[in-house]
Write a protein that holds these residues in place. Structure first.
Motif, PDB file in Angstrom:
ATOM      1  N   ILE A  97      -4.062 -12.152  -7.070  1.00  0.00           N
ATOM      2  CA  ILE A  97      -3.318 -12.256  -8.624  1.00  0.00           C
ATOM      3  C   ILE A  97      -2.081 -11.410  -8.745  1.00  0.00           C
ATOM      4  N   LYS A  99       0.402  -9.485 -11.168  1.00  0.00           N
ATOM      5  CA  LYS A  99       0.416  -9.025 -12.476  1.00  0.00           C
ATOM      6  C   LYS A  99       1.711  -8.501 -12.644  1.00  0.00           C
ATOM      7  N   GLY A 106      -3.996  -9.600 -19.931  1.00  0.00           N
ATOM      8  CA  GLY A 106      -3.790 -11.024 -19.735  1.00  0.00           C
ATOM      9  C   GLY A 106      -2.499 -11.786 -19.814  1.00  0.00           C
ATOM     10  N   MET A 109       0.486 -12.450 -16.030  1.00  0.00           N
ATOM     11  CA  MET A 109      -0.457 -12.471 -14.797  1.00  0.00           C
ATOM     12  C   MET A 109      -0.454 -13.981 -14.113  1.00  0.00           C
ATOM     13  N   GLU A 141      -3.045  -7.956  -6.648  1.00  0.00           N
ATOM     14  CA  GLU A 141      -4.509  -7.538  -6.384  1.00  0.00           C
ATOM     15  C   GLU A 141      -5.326  -8.909  -5.806  1.00  0.00           C
ATOM     16  N   LYS A 142      -6.215  -8.352  -4.866  1.00  0.00           N
ATOM     17  CA  LYS A 142      -7.254  -9.502  -4.602  1.00  0.00           C
ATOM     18  C   LYS A 142      -7.962  -9.973  -5.779  1.00  0.00           C
ATOM     19  N   TYR A 143      -8.098 -11.375  -5.946  1.00  0.00           N
ATOM     20  CA  TYR A 143      -8.569 -12.009  -7.210  1.00  0.00           C
ATOM     21  C   TYR A 143      -9.995 -12.038  -6.942  1.00  0.00           C
ATOM     22  N   LEU A 144     -10.679 -11.541  -8.040  1.00  0.00           N
ATOM     23  CA  LEU A 144     -12.173 -11.490  -8.290  1.00  0.00           C
ATOM     24  C   LEU A 144     -12.492 -12.623  -8.844  1.00  0.00           C
ATOM     25  N   HIS A 149     -16.607  -8.312 -17.206  1.00  0.00           N
ATOM     26  CA  HIS A 149     -15.575  -7.296 -17.950  1.00  0.00           C
ATOM     27  C   HIS A 149     -16.539  -6.125 -18.362  1.00  0.00           C
ATOM     28  N   GLN A 173     -15.283 -13.912 -23.578  1.00  0.00           N
ATOM     29  CA  GLN A 173     -13.913 -13.768 -23.902  1.00  0.00           C
ATOM     30  C   GLN A 173     -13.268 -15.364 -24.130  1.00  0.00           C
ATOM     31  N   HIS A 176      -8.351 -14.671 -23.506  1.00  0.00           N
ATOM     32  CA  HIS A 176      -8.289 -13.055 -23.490  1.00  0.00           C
ATOM     33  C   HIS A 176      -8.686 -12.487 -24.743  1.00  0.00           C
ATOM     34  N   LEU A 218     -13.669  -4.609 -13.574  1.00  0.00           N
ATOM     35  CA  LEU A 218     -14.371  -5.972 -13.212  1.00  0.00           C
ATOM     36  C   LEU A 218     -15.519  -5.522 -12.557  1.00  0.00           C
ATOM     37  N   GLU A 228      -7.728  -1.546 -15.680  1.00  0.00           N
ATOM     38  CA  GLU A 228      -6.692  -1.195 -16.969  1.00  0.00           C
ATOM     39  C   GLU A 228      -7.521  -0.036 -17.807  1.00  0.00           C
ATOM     40  N   ILE A 377     -16.868 -13.461 -17.022  1.00  0.00           N
ATOM     41  CA  ILE A 377     -15.719 -13.669 -17.696  1.00  0.00           C
ATOM     42  C   ILE A 377     -15.172 -15.392 -17.929  1.00  0.00           C
TER      43      ILE A 377
HETATM   44  C1  MV4 Z   1      -8.079  -9.844 -12.836  1.00  0.00           C
HETATM   45  C2  MV4 Z   1      -9.300 -10.984 -12.710  1.00  0.00           C
HETATM   46  C3  MV4 Z   1      -9.587 -11.207 -11.633  1.00  0.00           C
HETATM   47  N1  MV4 Z   1      -9.129 -10.373 -10.272  1.00  0.00           N
HETATM   48  N2  MV4 Z   1      -7.964  -9.106 -11.828  1.00  0.00           N
HETATM   49  C4  MV4 Z   1      -7.356 -10.593 -17.573  1.00  0.00           C
HETATM   50  C5  MV4 Z   1      -7.005  -9.621 -18.633  1.00  0.00           C
HETATM   51  C6  MV4 Z   1      -6.603  -8.307 -17.660  1.00  0.00           C
HETATM   52  N3  MV4 Z   1      -7.019  -7.295 -18.639  1.00  0.00           N
HETATM   53  C7  MV4 Z   1      -7.300  -8.460 -16.436  1.00  0.00           C
HETATM   54  N4  MV4 Z   1      -7.633  -9.901 -16.212  1.00  0.00           N
HETATM   55  C8  MV4 Z   1      -8.118 -10.434 -15.270  1.00  0.00           C
HETATM   56  N5  MV4 Z   1      -7.686  -9.596 -13.878  1.00  0.00           N
HETATM   57  C9  MV4 Z   1      -8.238  -9.310 -10.514  1.00  0.00           C
HETATM   58  N6  MV4 Z   1      -8.044  -8.630  -9.453  1.00  0.00           N
HETATM   59  C10 MV4 Z   1      -9.334 -11.740 -13.700  1.00  0.00           C
HETATM   60  C11 MV4 Z   1      -8.906 -11.363 -14.978  1.00  0.00           C
HETATM   61  C12 MV4 Z   1      -9.512 -12.299 -16.182  1.00  0.00           C
HETATM   62  C13 MV4 Z   1     -10.325 -11.729 -17.276  1.00  0.00           C
HETATM   63  C14 MV4 Z   1     -10.728 -10.358 -17.129  1.00  0.00           C
HETATM   64  C15 MV4 Z   1     -11.480  -9.632 -18.093  1.00  0.00           C
HETATM   65  C16 MV4 Z   1     -11.871 -10.533 -19.053  1.00  0.00           C
HETATM   66  C17 MV4 Z   1     -11.700 -12.084 -19.236  1.00  0.00           C
HETATM   67  C18 MV4 Z   1     -10.732 -12.310 -18.146  1.00  0.00           C
HETATM   68  C19 MV4 Z   1     -10.317 -13.981 -18.153  1.00  0.00           C
HETATM   69  C20 MV4 Z   1      -9.770 -14.147 -17.268  1.00  0.00           C
HETATM   70  C21 MV4 Z   1      -9.223 -13.568 -16.127  1.00  0.00           C
END
Ligand code: MV4
Length: 390
Positions: A97, A99, A106, A109, A141-144, A149, A173, A176, A218, A228, A377
């Motif tokens: 991902i 960012k 959100g 991204m 970042e590696k995408y999880l 959350h 959520q 976001h 996460l 964050e 999430i």
């Molecule tokens: C991510 C992620 C997966 N992998 N980062 C979305 C909001 C921002 N605070 C960070 N977010 C995400 N970052 C990595 N490396 C997935 C999300 C994300 C998410 C995170 C928290 C709650 C809801 C979400 C919905 C979609 C994506």
């Protein structure tokens, strides 16, 4: 004059000594806090410098990593060009991902599921960062794929002392926007809480952080990954207040006044379970804002029920702000009792004249995944799609 000048003028005229910023608008605006500090007025919260560091997601992550907080694997700092982004994609392994460093929550991204998607993800994240925040710096970042959350509530005295107040699971959520939050997290053990909580408290203590803060992670396969830090009290703080039996706003004011916190880490024990639902003036199924006049209002009550709202019969919801009109927080001896109280309280609540998200919560309470806490999430958005289909 801009709003921050007007607020400073109001302080001067009234002799106000301090400003509590709430959780919107100016609460995480480093420039505003700098102006407040420069005027010799107390900002009830962290310093402008802490807000600045955590507002830039790259410096926030570097700071947290150096303090021993576990982070999502990714680029070391910013990614200067597409070639570097592509090399990182191969190294980390797709999906990744991209960012914007000035983004967060959100915004800015972009997901790259494979090498073919990197160019567009990189360029789009960069131009969105530039357009929305005037900053085109991005990181990768590696995408999880299916995390929860989980956010840790921390509190610092500004003098090297800090505590944690466990976690909140805010995985439910939509776009976001948090819909339901709970404490403790249904998937987090006491051992995990103590371990990640101590890491977070230690980190903010080392930087002399003052006041309330939230460290967002996460959580996937038993591991926490920092994403964050929010340098404010959050909308969902009442679930933490309920289970720990503390008034976080009182503590914010104490610390801002130079007093010590009124509890130590050992004093902080979790009691039961709390759930908050955000009641928005929105029309389902599209969640379109529904401002207007409240023709009838009746709030639920009783043991373990807290209704945070300014509604009354005849109140007119203005169209200018976000659509949150009430927060219903329930507390019980365990999660089952909290869910039962939520169901009963939603049944007592009357908000007529506008559409609200109340029917959504009634439907969610009937879902096995919500009853067991087995969600991530993506669960809510998937569920909403299946609901549309019926
Ligand atoms: C991510 C992620 C997966 N992998 N980062 C979305 C909001 C921002 N605070 C960070 N977010 C995400 N970052 C990595 N490396 C997935 C999300 C994300 C998410 C995170 C928290 C709650 C809801 C979400 C919905 C979609 C994506």
């Amino acid at each position: 004059m801009c709003s921050s000048d007007l607020i400073l003028a109001a302080c001067e005229i009234t002799g106000a000594q301090a400003i509590h910023p709430g959780y919107g608008f100016l609460s995480e605006n480093a420039q505003f806090v700098q102006a407040v500090e420069d005027h010799g007025i107390t900002f009830i919260g962290p310093t402008a410098e802490h807000i600045r560091v955590m507002g830039d997601k790259i410096t926030a992550k570097e700071t947290m990593k150096a303090l021993g907080v576990p982070c999502v694997p990714g680029s070391k700092g910013g990614v200067p060009d597409l070639a570097t982004a592509q090399r990182l994609g191969e190294e980390l392994g797709y999906p990744v991902i991209v960012k914007a460093t000035a983004g967060g929550g959100g915004r800015g991204m972009k997901l790259a599921r494979n090498a073919g998607e990197m160019e567009s993800a990189f360029l789009t994240a960069r131009s969105e960062g530039k357009a929305a925040f005037g900053n085109d710096e991005v990181y990768i970042e590696k995408y999880l794929t299916t995390p929860r959350h989980i956010e840790i509530q921390v509190f610092g005295d500004g003098k090297g002392g800090a505590v944690h107040l466990g976690e909140r699971d805010c995985s439910l959520q939509r776009r976001h926007q948090k819909v339901l939050e709970e404490a403790p997290g249904p998937a987090i053990s006491a051992e995990e809480r103590a371990r990640i909580g101590a890491i977070c408290a230690d980190a903010v203590a080392k930087i002399n952080y003052a006041g309330a803060g939230t460290i967002e992670f996460l959580y996937e396969n038993g591991e926490f990954y920092f994403i964050e830090m929010n340098t404010r009290l959050q909308v969902e703080h009442p679930v933490t207040e309920a289970v720990f039996g503390v008034d976080l706003v009182r503590e914010q004011i104490r610390v801002a006044a130079g007093l010590p916190m009124s509890f130590t880490q050992e004093d902080l024990q979790i009691n039961g379970h709390a759930i908050e639902v955000r009641i928005n003036a929105e029309r389902l199924p599209n969640f379109s804002p529904c401002p207007g006049r409240i023709t009838q209002y009746h709030a639920p009550g009783g043991l373990g029920v807290r209704m945070d709202s300014a509604l009354y019969d005849g109140y007119v919801i203005p169209p200018y702000y976000d659509s949150l009109i009430a927060k219903l927080i329930v507390h019980g001896r365990d999660r089952t009792e909290a869910l039962a109280r939520l169901d009963r309280a939603l049944g007592e609540l009357i908000v007529d004249g506008v559409d609200t998200t109340v029917p959504l919560f009634r439907a969610l309470l009937g879902e096995p995944a919500v009853q067991t806490g087995d969600y991530n999430i993506h669960w809510l958005e998937h569920w909403l799609e299946t609901q549309m289909a019926v």
